[in-house]
Motif scaffolding. Sequence first.
Motif, short mmCIF file in Angstrom:
data_model
loop_
_atom_site.label_atom_id
_atom_site.label_comp_id
_atom_site.label_asym_id
_atom_site.label_seq_id
_atom_site.Cartn_x
_atom_site.Cartn_y
_atom_site.Cartn_z
N GLN A 12 0.83 -1.20 0.00
CA GLN A 12 0.00 0.00 0.00
C GLN A 12 0.87 1.26 0.00
O GLN A 12 2.01 1.22 0.46
N PRO A 13 0.35 2.35 -0.50
CA PRO A 13 1.10 3.62 -0.43
C PRO A 13 1.53 3.91 1.00
O PRO A 13 0.77 3.71 1.95
N GLY A 14 2.78 4.36 1.13
CA GLY A 14 3.35 4.61 2.44
C GLY A 14 4.06 3.41 3.03
O GLY A 14 4.73 3.54 4.06
N GLY A 15 3.91 2.26 2.41
CA GLY A 15 4.52 1.05 2.92
C GLY A 15 5.98 0.90 2.54
O GLY A 15 6.58 1.77 1.90
N MET A 81 13.21 0.14 0.58
CA MET A 81 12.31 1.14 -0.01
C MET A 81 11.24 1.49 1.01
O MET A 81 10.45 0.63 1.41
N ASN A 82 11.22 2.74 1.43
CA ASN A 82 10.25 3.22 2.40
C ASN A 82 9.37 4.30 1.76
O ASN A 82 9.71 4.86 0.72
N SER A 83 8.27 4.58 2.41
CA SER A 83 7.35 5.63 1.94
C SER A 83 7.04 5.46 0.46
O SER A 83 7.07 6.41 -0.32
N LEU A 84 6.73 4.25 0.09
CA LEU A 84 6.45 3.94 -1.32
C LEU A 84 5.20 4.65 -1.79
O LEU A 84 4.22 4.82 -1.03
N GLY A 107 14.64 -9.42 -12.63
CA GLY A 107 13.60 -8.46 -12.32
C GLY A 107 12.61 -8.97 -11.29
O GLY A 107 12.28 -10.16 -11.26
N THR A 108 12.16 -8.04 -10.47
CA THR A 108 11.13 -8.37 -9.48
C THR A 108 10.10 -7.24 -9.49
O THR A 108 10.46 -6.06 -9.48
N GLN A 109 8.83 -7.61 -9.53
CA GLN A 109 7.75 -6.64 -9.67
C GLN A 109 7.43 -5.98 -8.33
O GLN A 109 7.22 -6.68 -7.32
N VAL A 110 7.38 -4.66 -8.34
CA VAL A 110 6.92 -3.90 -7.18
C VAL A 110 5.68 -3.13 -7.61
O VAL A 110 5.71 -2.37 -8.58
N THR A 111 4.59 -3.36 -6.90
CA THR A 111 3.33 -2.67 -7.19
C THR A 111 2.87 -1.95 -5.93
O THR A 111 2.72 -2.56 -4.87
N VAL A 112 2.68 -0.64 -6.07
CA VAL A 112 2.22 0.18 -4.95
C VAL A 112 0.81 0.64 -5.26
O VAL A 112 0.58 1.43 -6.18
N SER A 113 -0.13 0.11 -4.51
CA SER A 113 -1.53 0.39 -4.80
C SER A 113 -2.37 0.15 -3.55
O SER A 113 -2.07 -0.73 -2.75
N SER A 114 -3.43 0.94 -3.44
CA SER A 114 -4.36 0.73 -2.34
C SER A 114 -5.51 -0.17 -2.78
O SER A 114 -6.39 -0.49 -1.98
#
Length: 114
Positions: A12-15, A81-84, A107-114
């Motif tokens: 989640q955002p902020g994570g 990675m902080n405050s994503l 590669g590794t997928q990073v998804t930031v979403s609520s």
Amino acid sequence: VQLQASGGGLVQPGGSLRLSCAASGTIFRFNTMAWYRQAPGKQRELVADITGAFRTTYLDSVKGRFAISRDNVNRIVYLQMNSLNPEDTAVYYCKTEERGRQFWGQGTQVTVSS
């Protein structure tokens, strides 16, 4: 040289997330290790790197939020990675250069979403 990246996921955002890149087949401790990312429809960009002397550089948009580090004993480079935020969503790759050649992890997928 082989690089194996891991640690991505949905957050989640902020994570926070910590990516790891394990290296084999390389002396490692002398190599500059780097993290890149590529978002859909965008060019791959350098996120952070760390030299054999532990000097670091960062993409402006991640300064103060991300931290790159290395473990020369276990041949691993990390990206904390902080405050994503959603703009950090991308596939993250680790990279090194040795003997004039570039080597990339898968590669590794990073998804930031609520």
